[in-house]
Design a protein around this motif. Structure first.
Motif, short mmCIF file in Angstrom:
data_model
loop_
_atom_site.label_atom_id
_atom_site.label_comp_id
_atom_site.label_asym_id
_atom_site.label_seq_id
_atom_site.Cartn_x
_atom_site.Cartn_y
_atom_site.Cartn_z
N VAL A 195 0.87 -1.17 0.00
CA VAL A 195 0.00 0.00 0.00
C VAL A 195 0.91 1.22 0.00
CG1 VAL A 195 -1.63 1.37 1.36
CG2 VAL A 195 -1.96 -1.10 1.13
N ALA A 196 0.66 2.15 -0.92
CA ALA A 196 1.54 3.31 -1.08
C ALA A 196 0.84 4.58 -0.63
CB ALA A 196 1.98 3.45 -2.54
N LEU A 197 1.57 5.41 0.13
CA LEU A 197 1.08 6.70 0.58
C LEU A 197 1.97 7.76 -0.05
CD1 LEU A 197 -0.18 4.69 2.58
CD2 LEU A 197 0.30 6.31 4.43
N LEU A 198 1.40 8.67 -0.83
CA LEU A 198 2.15 9.67 -1.58
C LEU A 198 1.77 11.07 -1.10
CD1 LEU A 198 1.99 7.06 -3.41
CD2 LEU A 198 2.25 8.58 -5.37
N ALA A 199 2.79 11.89 -0.79
CA ALA A 199 2.54 13.25 -0.32
C ALA A 199 3.56 14.19 -0.92
CB ALA A 199 2.60 13.32 1.20
N GLY A 200 3.09 15.24 -1.54
CA GLY A 200 3.96 16.23 -2.17
C GLY A 200 3.18 17.01 -3.19
N PRO A 201 3.83 17.70 -4.11
CA PRO A 201 3.09 18.36 -5.19
C PRO A 201 2.20 17.35 -5.89
CG PRO A 201 5.39 19.04 -5.20
CD PRO A 201 5.29 17.93 -4.22
#
Length: 280
Positions: free
Chosen positions: A207-213
């Motif tokens: 499970v991937a959690l992506l945070a940024g632009p």
């Protein structure tokens, strides 16, 4: 009607805090350190309060004395409780989003109200028993910091923890049975032509959690999908789409395959299958 309940307006009375420190982040953003002001204005009964610490990734709304309402993400290492109080320490850090320009905005010593939490945060339960991937660009690292701390404190819950942080990669895994060899790998998308830091993973369990632009997060999510990861197993922080933070303006409304979604309600953390059609 269900629709009215789904998009009802929050009216929770904010708790009083005082700004004791501040430091700049990206243009239009800053992190504020708050301390309780000692006055309790009470809170409306229209929004039930939850017990325990708020889930990482949800957002709060700062009410300034000048009448501004500023959405903010909880990036504190200290537990911020769901009624706006804090545990273990009287201080809390929040990253204010889209702070108005000028020297008179959110000064040290100013009183603010803090209401929340609102929306939905990171779904860590989805990764239980599998791999947890955290991908954070410079502007999103603070949103993942509470997640890293919780994951490390409960590392036995996951098969492994892998983090890509602005090009650097590190991993942690609890002692236990032999784990499958990762069969997928990507290099997250960054600005410019150079991209570094290969991240390996098992597409079937991760499970991937992506945070940024958001544009970089969505481009990287497409790479994860290309390696066989289900869209529903990819979570993206869409905090930058929050506007008024109160559910009034409707400017965060997205059209998805499942129907209209308001980021301040169903988000600010959304599944990639809800965002896949976006182009930024």
């Amino acid at each position: 009607m269900p629709g009215k309940e789904r998009y009802r307006i929050w009216t929770t009375a904010p708790r009083p805090y005082r700004i004791v420190d501040r430091y700049a982040e990206l243009p239009g953003e800053m992190t504020l350190v708050l301390a309780p002001d000692g006055r309790d204005t009470g809170r409306a009964a229209t929004e039930p309060q939850e017990a325990g610490a708020a889930a990482p990734g949800r957002f709060w709304v700062l009410h300034t004395e000048s009448g501004m309402r500023i959405p903010a993400a909880d990036v504190s290492t200290r537990p911020l409780l769901s009624d706006g109080q804090v545990g273990e320490s009287s201080l809390v850090e929040l990253r204010a989003l889209r702070v108005p320009c000028g020297p008179n905005a959110c000064r040290i010593g100013d009183r603010v109200g803090l209401a929340g939490p609102r929306g939905n945060g990171w779904n860590l339960g989805r990764a239980a028993g599998g791999e947890l991937l955290l991908l954070g660009w410079d502007s999103g690292l603070s949103l993942l910091r509470p997640v890293v701390e919780r994951a490390l404190a409960d590392s036995a819950r996951y098969r492994s923890l892998r983090v890509w942080a602005a090009g650097a990669v590190w991993s942690a895994a609890p002692e236990g049975p032999r784990r499958p060899v990762p069969s997928g790998s990507i290099t997250p998308v960054v600005d410019g032509s150079h991209s570094s830091g290969e991240l390996v993973f098992d597409p079937e369990s991760a499970v991937a959690l992506l945070a940024g632009p958001l544009r970089l997060a969505l481009a990287t999510a497409r790479r994860l999908r290309g390696q066989g990861m289900e869209a529903a197993r990819i979570q993206v922080a869409a905090h930058e789409l929050i506007q008024c933070g109160s559910g009034r303006c409707g400017r965060c409304l997205l059209e998805t395959p499942e129907g209209p979604v308001r980021v301040c309600r169903e988000g600010p953390v959304l599944r990639y299958d809800q965002l896949a059609a976006m182009s930024l």
